[in-house]
Design an enzyme around this catalytic site. Structure first.
Site, PDB file in Angstrom:
ATOM      1  CG  HIS A  67       2.664   1.411   0.184  1.00 53.00           C
ATOM      2  ND1 HIS A  67       2.554   0.441   1.114  1.00 53.00           N
ATOM      3  CD2 HIS A  67       1.572   1.020  -0.856  1.00 53.00           C
ATOM      4  CE1 HIS A  67       2.003  -0.390   0.870  1.00 53.00           C
ATOM      5  NE2 HIS A  67       1.183  -0.333  -0.189  1.00 53.00           N
ATOM      6  CD  GLU A  68      -0.690   2.847  -3.444  1.00 55.72           C
ATOM      7  OE1 GLU A  68      -0.926   2.126  -4.462  1.00 55.72           O
ATOM      8  OE2 GLU A  68      -1.134   2.311  -2.441  1.00 55.72           O
ATOM      9  CG  HIS A  71       2.295  -1.283  -5.152  1.00 53.81           C
ATOM     10  ND1 HIS A  71       2.428  -2.581  -4.726  1.00 53.81           N
ATOM     11  CD2 HIS A  71       1.444  -0.844  -4.188  1.00 53.81           C
ATOM     12  CE1 HIS A  71       1.942  -3.079  -3.662  1.00 53.81           C
ATOM     13  NE2 HIS A  71       1.271  -1.916  -3.153  1.00 53.81           N
TER      14      HIS A  71
END
Length: 376
Positions: A67-68, A71
């Protein structure tokens, strides 16, 4: 984030692991072993549950990292500098610069939740397939749990409140429609404060009703409220200080002290007339060498004060926040270091020209706000 250690790189970005990450693995692993897996696939051995629980918790940690990483990778592709990716007990944080345009902000914001939703769908599909096709019930249960966890993570992060990704999406859309980045940031911060308060209330109600998970929900709400409040203040400060240079905010001339005298000589002399709690130090040539915090001197034993030099009792210049007179004040504030607080030494070449303190920032902010509001 402090109290974290570097653990390599992900997508070219330094990866840091907070000390609370093992706690996260233990909590989720214990929940799987003690409740979730026995309810989904009863009758298995304690060893099977333990191994499956550990694997499930580690897979969840990897999905948080994905998820990170989404980003970070999306940000770098859009020309946004990414400093670190940090995993901790409440998920992850990606420290990056500000997006140059609303479109880039939108893409960075949605990349994380979309990744979680994709992982969730893939894990659910794999779990159902393993159970139906091969009859591997325990691995299938772990994947189904992992799938639902990621779907929940993706949906929760799309709530329209900063610092959640949904708040960033709303912020990007509002920025695109109004052309005012700071206004959009303040609006997202307000929504984050409201969501944080709501989660705290719901968490306490659940806890008082006997659900221990309510404490976790309240903790998440508290974190969201604190970060949203900080971001709202930062947006307000950016608006008030926009376009100003360090020279516009600094106090000058500066009260200083020589770095070569002993602590005893300073206490018996200059300390008696010092008007500030922190003084820049100058060396023999008149160049800045550090920042002296007067309250720290009280902790130095009396015997050491006779021989200890001020430069050895101060924060070295390399660990102080410094800037040039022409630097943007907003950029200077971003470089603040924890050892010296809101104190910035303004240096022109090798000459100290001024110092910026929290009081200077507050005074300047109030003046700009008064001018903006005008009469009435």
């Amino acid at each position: 984030m402090s109290s974290s250690i570097r653990m390599g790189r992900v997508g070219g970005v330094p990866l840091r692991i907070h000390w609370t990450v093992p706690l996260l693995v233990v909590l989720f692993g214990y929940g799987l072993v003690d409740r979730t897996l026995p309810a989904m696939v009863p009758g298995r051995s304690a060893t099977a549950y333990s191994v499956a629980g550990l694997v499930g918790a580690l897979l969840l940690l990897l999905s948080l990292l994905a998820h990170e990483s989404a980003h970070a990778i999306t940000a770098r592709r859009n020309g946004i500098p990414v400093h670190t990716v940090t995993l901790w007990a409440l998920g992850g944080m990606t420290e990056m610069g500000k997006p140059p345009a609303p479109g880039a902000a939108f893409l960075v914001a949605v990349s994380g939740p979309l990744t979680s939703l994709a992982i969730g769908g893939a894990a659910l599909g794999a779990g159902v397939g393993l159970d139906a096709g091969l009859g591997w019930e325990v691995p299938a249960a772990v994947l189904v749990w992992l799938g639902w966890a990621n779907l929940l993570l993706g949906v929760f992060n799309l709530l329209p409140a900063a610092p959640l990704d949904g708040g960033r999406v709303v912020q990007a859309v509002m920025w695109w429609r109004t052309g005012d980045r700071e206004r959009a940031e303040r609006a997202a911060g307000r929504s984050g404060q409201l969501l944080g308060i709501l989660l705290i209330v719901l968490g306490w109600i659940a806890f008082l009703g006997g659900a221990w998970g309510g404490l976790w929900l309240a903790l998440i709400g508290l974190f969201i409220m604190i970060v949203a409040n900080a971001e709202r203040r930062q947006a307000t400060l950016t608006t008030a200080l926009g376009g100003l240079r360090a020279a516009d905010a600094m106090s000058s001339p500066v009260e200083t002290a020589p770095d070569w005298i002993t602590v005893r000589q300073f206490i018996d002399g200059p300390a008696m007339t010092a008007r500030h709690a922190a003084l820049p130090l100058l060396d023999f040539e008149g160049h800045p060498s550090g920042l002296l915090d007067l309250p720290r001197l009280t902790k130095i034993p009396a015997a050491q004060r006779e021989t200890l030099r001020l430069r050895d009792a101060s924060t070295p210049l390399a660990q102080c926040t410094t800037c040039a007179p022409g630097d943007l004040l907003e950029d200077a504030l971003k470089k603040l270091k924890p050892l010296t607080g809101v104190r910035i030494l303004v240096i022109d070449g090798r000459r100290l020209t001024g110092i910026i303190t929290a009081r200077d920032i507050m005074r300047l902010t109030q003046r700009r706000q008064l001018r903006r509001k005008g009469p009435g």
